[in-house]
Design a protein around this motif. Structure first.
Motif, PDB file in Angstrom:
ATOM      1  N   ALA A 117      16.492  -7.895   4.429  1.00 60.26           N
ATOM      2  CA  ALA A 117      15.126  -7.861   3.916  1.00 60.26           C
ATOM      3  C   ALA A 117      14.231  -7.177   4.942  1.00 60.26           C
ATOM      4  CB  ALA A 117      14.621  -9.271   3.625  1.00 60.26           C
ATOM      5  N   ASP A 118      13.120  -6.648   4.472  1.00 59.94           N
ATOM      6  CA  ASP A 118      12.094  -6.071   5.340  1.00 59.94           C
ATOM      7  C   ASP A 118      10.807  -6.842   5.092  1.00 59.94           C
ATOM      8  OD1 ASP A 118      13.778  -4.104   6.377  1.00 59.94           O
ATOM      9  OD2 ASP A 118      13.320  -2.715   4.747  1.00 59.94           O
ATOM     10  N   VAL A 119      10.498  -7.792   5.956  1.00 59.83           N
ATOM     11  CA  VAL A 119       9.319  -8.649   5.797  1.00 59.83           C
ATOM     12  C   VAL A 119       8.576  -8.703   7.128  1.00 59.83           C
ATOM     13  CG1 VAL A 119       8.451 -10.932   5.180  1.00 59.83           C
ATOM     14  CG2 VAL A 119      10.504 -10.041   4.062  1.00 59.83           C
ATOM     15  N   ARG A 120       7.276  -8.475   7.075  1.00 63.13           N
ATOM     16  CA  ARG A 120       6.441  -8.567   8.271  1.00 63.13           C
ATOM     17  C   ARG A 120       5.178  -9.358   7.978  1.00 63.13           C
ATOM     18  NH1 ARG A 120       6.983  -5.240  13.219  1.00 63.13           N
ATOM     19  NH2 ARG A 120       8.952  -4.118  13.039  1.00 63.13           N
ATOM     20  N   LEU A 121       4.694 -10.014   9.016  1.00 65.73           N
ATOM     21  CA  LEU A 121       3.481 -10.822   8.917  1.00 65.73           C
ATOM     22  C   LEU A 121       2.408 -10.207   9.802  1.00 65.73           C
ATOM     23  CD1 LEU A 121       2.413 -13.513   7.667  1.00 65.73           C
ATOM     24  CD2 LEU A 121       3.067 -14.606   9.827  1.00 65.73           C
ATOM     25  N   PHE A 122       1.229  -9.994   9.216  1.00 63.20           N
ATOM     26  CA  PHE A 122       0.073  -9.471   9.940  1.00 63.20           C
ATOM     27  C   PHE A 122      -0.971 -10.591  10.011  1.00 63.20           C
ATOM     28  CE2 PHE A 122       2.361  -5.901   8.390  1.00 63.20           C
ATOM     29  CZ  PHE A 122       2.098  -4.831   9.224  1.00 63.20           C
ATOM     30  N   PRO A 123      -0.997 -11.378  11.109  1.00 65.24           N
ATOM     31  CA  PRO A 123      -1.867 -12.560  11.155  1.00 65.24           C
ATOM     32  C   PRO A 123      -3.352 -12.233  11.112  1.00 65.24           C
ATOM     33  CG  PRO A 123      -0.145 -12.655  12.838  1.00 65.24           C
ATOM     34  CD  PRO A 123      -0.142 -11.268  12.297  1.00 65.24           C
ATOM     35  N   ASP A 124      -3.742 -11.038  11.566  1.00 66.23           N
ATOM     36  CA  ASP A 124      -5.162 -10.690  11.634  1.00 66.23           C
ATOM     37  C   ASP A 124      -5.456  -9.461  10.793  1.00 66.23           C
ATOM     38  OD1 ASP A 124      -5.755 -12.767  13.569  1.00 66.23           O
ATOM     39  OD2 ASP A 124      -4.679 -11.534  15.026  1.00 66.23           O
ATOM     40  N   ALA A 125      -4.953  -9.446   9.567  1.00 66.50           N
ATOM     41  CA  ALA A 125      -5.215  -8.315   8.677  1.00 66.50           C
ATOM     42  C   ALA A 125      -6.703  -8.165   8.415  1.00 66.50           C
ATOM     43  CB  ALA A 125      -4.463  -8.496   7.365  1.00 66.50           C
ATOM     44  N   LEU A 126      -7.399  -9.280   8.323  1.00 59.59           N
ATOM     45  CA  LEU A 126      -8.862  -9.297   8.223  1.00 59.59           C
ATOM     46  C   LEU A 126      -9.413 -10.169   9.334  1.00 59.59           C
ATOM     47  CD1 LEU A 126      -9.624  -9.799   4.404  1.00 59.59           C
ATOM     48  CD2 LEU A 126      -9.411  -7.652   5.667  1.00 59.59           C
ATOM     49  N   ASP A 184       9.976 -10.284  -7.266  1.00 57.70           N
ATOM     50  CA  ASP A 184       9.144  -9.256  -7.893  1.00 57.70           C
ATOM     51  C   ASP A 184      10.018  -8.022  -8.127  1.00 57.70           C
ATOM     52  OD1 ASP A 184       6.766 -10.776  -7.898  1.00 57.70           O
ATOM     53  OD2 ASP A 184       6.466 -10.326  -5.778  1.00 57.70           O
ATOM     54  N   ASN A 185      10.848  -8.097  -9.153  1.00 57.97           N
ATOM     55  CA  ASN A 185      11.833  -7.046  -9.399  1.00 57.97           C
ATOM     56  C   ASN A 185      11.715  -6.463 -10.805  1.00 57.97           C
ATOM     57  OD1 ASN A 185      12.716  -9.304 -10.764  1.00 57.97           O
ATOM     58  ND2 ASN A 185      14.786  -9.308  -9.918  1.00 57.97           N
ATOM     59  N   GLU A 188      12.892  -0.625  -4.848  1.00 56.55           N
ATOM     60  CA  GLU A 188      12.554  -1.201  -3.543  1.00 56.55           C
ATOM     61  C   GLU A 188      11.034  -1.275  -3.412  1.00 56.55           C
ATOM     62  OE1 GLU A 188      14.470   0.848  -0.346  1.00 56.55           O
ATOM     63  OE2 GLU A 188      16.448   0.020  -0.828  1.00 56.55           O
ATOM     64  N   PRO A 189      10.402  -2.185  -4.139  1.00 58.15           N
ATOM     65  CA  PRO A 189       8.936  -2.230  -4.124  1.00 58.15           C
ATOM     66  C   PRO A 189       8.375  -2.662  -2.774  1.00 58.15           C
ATOM     67  CG  PRO A 189       9.832  -4.141  -5.272  1.00 58.15           C
ATOM     68  CD  PRO A 189      10.989  -3.217  -5.007  1.00 58.15           C
ATOM     69  N   VAL A 190       7.212  -2.123  -2.470  1.00 56.61           N
ATOM     70  CA  VAL A 190       6.442  -2.538  -1.295  1.00 56.61           C
ATOM     71  C   VAL A 190       5.277  -3.375  -1.806  1.00 56.61           C
ATOM     72  CG1 VAL A 190       5.090  -1.803   0.693  1.00 56.61           C
ATOM     73  CG2 VAL A 190       7.074  -0.457  -0.039  1.00 56.61           C
ATOM     74  N   ILE A 191       5.182  -4.611  -1.328  1.00 54.04           N
ATOM     75  CA  ILE A 191       4.145  -5.540  -1.788  1.00 54.04           C
ATOM     76  C   ILE A 191       3.431  -6.112  -0.574  1.00 54.04           C
ATOM     77  CG2 ILE A 191       3.685  -7.700  -3.010  1.00 54.04           C
ATOM     78  CD1 ILE A 191       6.145  -7.087  -4.739  1.00 54.04           C
ATOM     79  N   ALA A 192       2.115  -5.967  -0.568  1.00 51.51           N
ATOM     80  CA  ALA A 192       1.286  -6.509   0.506  1.00 51.51           C
ATOM     81  C   ALA A 192       0.499  -7.683  -0.049  1.00 51.51           C
ATOM     82  CB  ALA A 192       0.341  -5.444   1.051  1.00 51.51           C
ATOM     83  N   ALA A 195       9.186  -5.390   1.682  1.00 51.98           N
ATOM     84  CA  ALA A 195       9.627  -4.050   1.287  1.00 51.98           C
ATOM     85  C   ALA A 195      11.150  -3.979   1.307  1.00 51.98           C
ATOM     86  CB  ALA A 195       9.007  -3.004   2.220  1.00 51.98           C
ATOM     87  N   GLY A 196      11.672  -2.771   1.114  1.00 55.32           N
ATOM     88  CA  GLY A 196      13.113  -2.562   1.176  1.00 55.32           C
ATOM     89  C   GLY A 196      13.864  -3.396   0.159  1.00 55.32           C
ATOM     90  N   GLN A 197      14.917  -4.086   0.629  1.00 52.67           N
ATOM     91  CA  GLN A 197      15.792  -4.877  -0.237  1.00 52.67           C
ATOM     92  C   GLN A 197      15.342  -6.338  -0.371  1.00 52.67           C
ATOM     93  OE1 GLN A 197      18.859  -3.971  -2.004  1.00 52.67           O
ATOM     94  NE2 GLN A 197      17.670  -2.093  -1.838  1.00 52.67           N
ATOM     95  N   THR A 198      14.107  -6.631   0.011  1.00 53.85           N
ATOM     96  CA  THR A 198      13.631  -8.019  -0.026  1.00 53.85           C
ATOM     97  C   THR A 198      13.745  -8.616  -1.423  1.00 53.85           C
ATOM     98  OG1 THR A 198      12.072  -7.535   1.767  1.00 53.85           O
ATOM     99  CG2 THR A 198      11.711  -9.549   0.493  1.00 53.85           C
ATOM    100  N   GLN A 199      13.236  -7.915  -2.439  1.00 46.60           N
ATOM    101  CA  GLN A 199      13.227  -8.472  -3.789  1.00 46.60           C
ATOM    102  C   GLN A 199      14.635  -8.515  -4.385  1.00 46.60           C
ATOM    103  OE1 GLN A 199      10.392  -9.822  -4.599  1.00 46.60           O
ATOM    104  NE2 GLN A 199       9.398  -8.880  -2.824  1.00 46.60           N
ATOM    105  N   ALA A 200      15.513  -7.621  -3.943  1.00 49.36           N
ATOM    106  CA  ALA A 200      16.885  -7.600  -4.453  1.00 49.36           C
ATOM    107  C   ALA A 200      17.700  -8.777  -3.922  1.00 49.36           C
ATOM    108  CB  ALA A 200      17.569  -6.287  -4.072  1.00 49.36           C
ATOM    109  N   ASN A 201      17.374  -9.242  -2.717  1.00 52.31           N
ATOM    110  CA  ASN A 201      18.202 -10.259  -2.062  1.00 52.31           C
ATOM    111  C   ASN A 201      17.548 -11.630  -1.919  1.00 52.31           C
ATOM    112  OD1 ASN A 201      20.387  -8.449  -1.548  1.00 52.31           O
ATOM    113  ND2 ASN A 201      19.195  -7.554   0.127  1.00 52.31           N
TER     114      ASN A 201
END
Length: 227
Positions: free
Chosen positions: A17-26, A123-124, A131-135, A171-177
């Motif tokens: 999976a490709d998952v990242r956390l942005f703690p201070d996006a805002l 979300d597939n 390979e959707p990218v979801i923020a 992103a990537g294979q996150t939703q597939a797996n």
């Protein structure tokens, strides 16, 4: 397009999976402003969906915004987009800069308190592509966001706490797996708004119908000062 994962953000340790956390996006002031405005100005609605062949009311309220033609279908329901507001345009731009991706739509979910939830799913949908990218931007109360492997649904879920102003990028294979969910939490008394920015295929078959370029590398403020 830049490599999504050469950007800043904390990697969530999920295999395949490709998952990242942005703690201070805002920033705090931006997040507070966006939360108050969206909570009071969004035309929230409760929708009936089909789950395991049965019609049920969603245990949260929603609103769908996007480019013209960016309709979204899931659980037997079709959502036609409302036109972008100025605030949602600014939030979209911020998420695009952080992720390096392009989005043409956003699903807003209102969890009124800990009794509202989201069941296990991926979300597939076909209109999101392979390979959707979801923020996913969180405003308001912190909630636990759970992941579990699609092939090991009885395993122990991985929990990621999503706080006010945090963005989770999948992103990537996150939703597939993997599947994800938000369970009910008795101790949560305040509302949470999630904004899941995504690119859906439109009637033209493209998920990038916007004619203008990606714009400047630095987004403007979410809560611009009135002159």
């Amino acid at each position: 397009m830049p490599d999504l994962f050469d950007l800043s953000g904390d990697r969530v340790p999920l295999a395949d999976a490709d998952v990242r956390l942005f703690p201070d996006a805002l920033g705090p002031d931006e997040a507070d402003f966006a939360f108050r405005r969206l909570l009071s100005h969004t035309p929230w609605e409760s929708r009936e969906v089909v789950i395991w062949g049965k019609k049920r009311m969603q245990p949260r309220q929603i609103a769908w915004y996007g480019d013209d033609g960016a309709a979204y279908r899931y659980s037997g329901a079709t959502f036609a987009p409302l036109p972008w507001t100025g605030l949602l345009q600014r939030l979209r731009r911020r998420m695009e800069v952080l992720s390096g991706a392009r989005f043409n739509s956003v699903l807003l979910n209102l969890y009124r308190d800990g009794n509202d939830s989201m069941g296990w799913h991926s979300d597939n949908e076909p209109e999101l592509g392979p390979e959707p990218v979801i923020a996913s931007l969180t405003l308001g109360a912190s909630r636990a966001f759970l992941f579990r492997r699609r092939s090991e649904q009885n395993g122990t879920p991985v929990k990621v706490m999503l706080a006010h102003g945090t963005m989770l990028l999948m992103a990537g294979q996150t939703q597939a797996n993997w599947q994800h969910a938000i369970n009910k939490e008795a101790g949560v008394t305040g509302p949470r708004i999630s904004l899941t920015f995504r690119a859906v295929r439109t009637r033209s078959g493209s998920s990038e119908d916007r004619s203008k370029g990606a714009g400047p590398a630095t987004p403007g403020p979410v809560n611009p000062k009135r002159r």
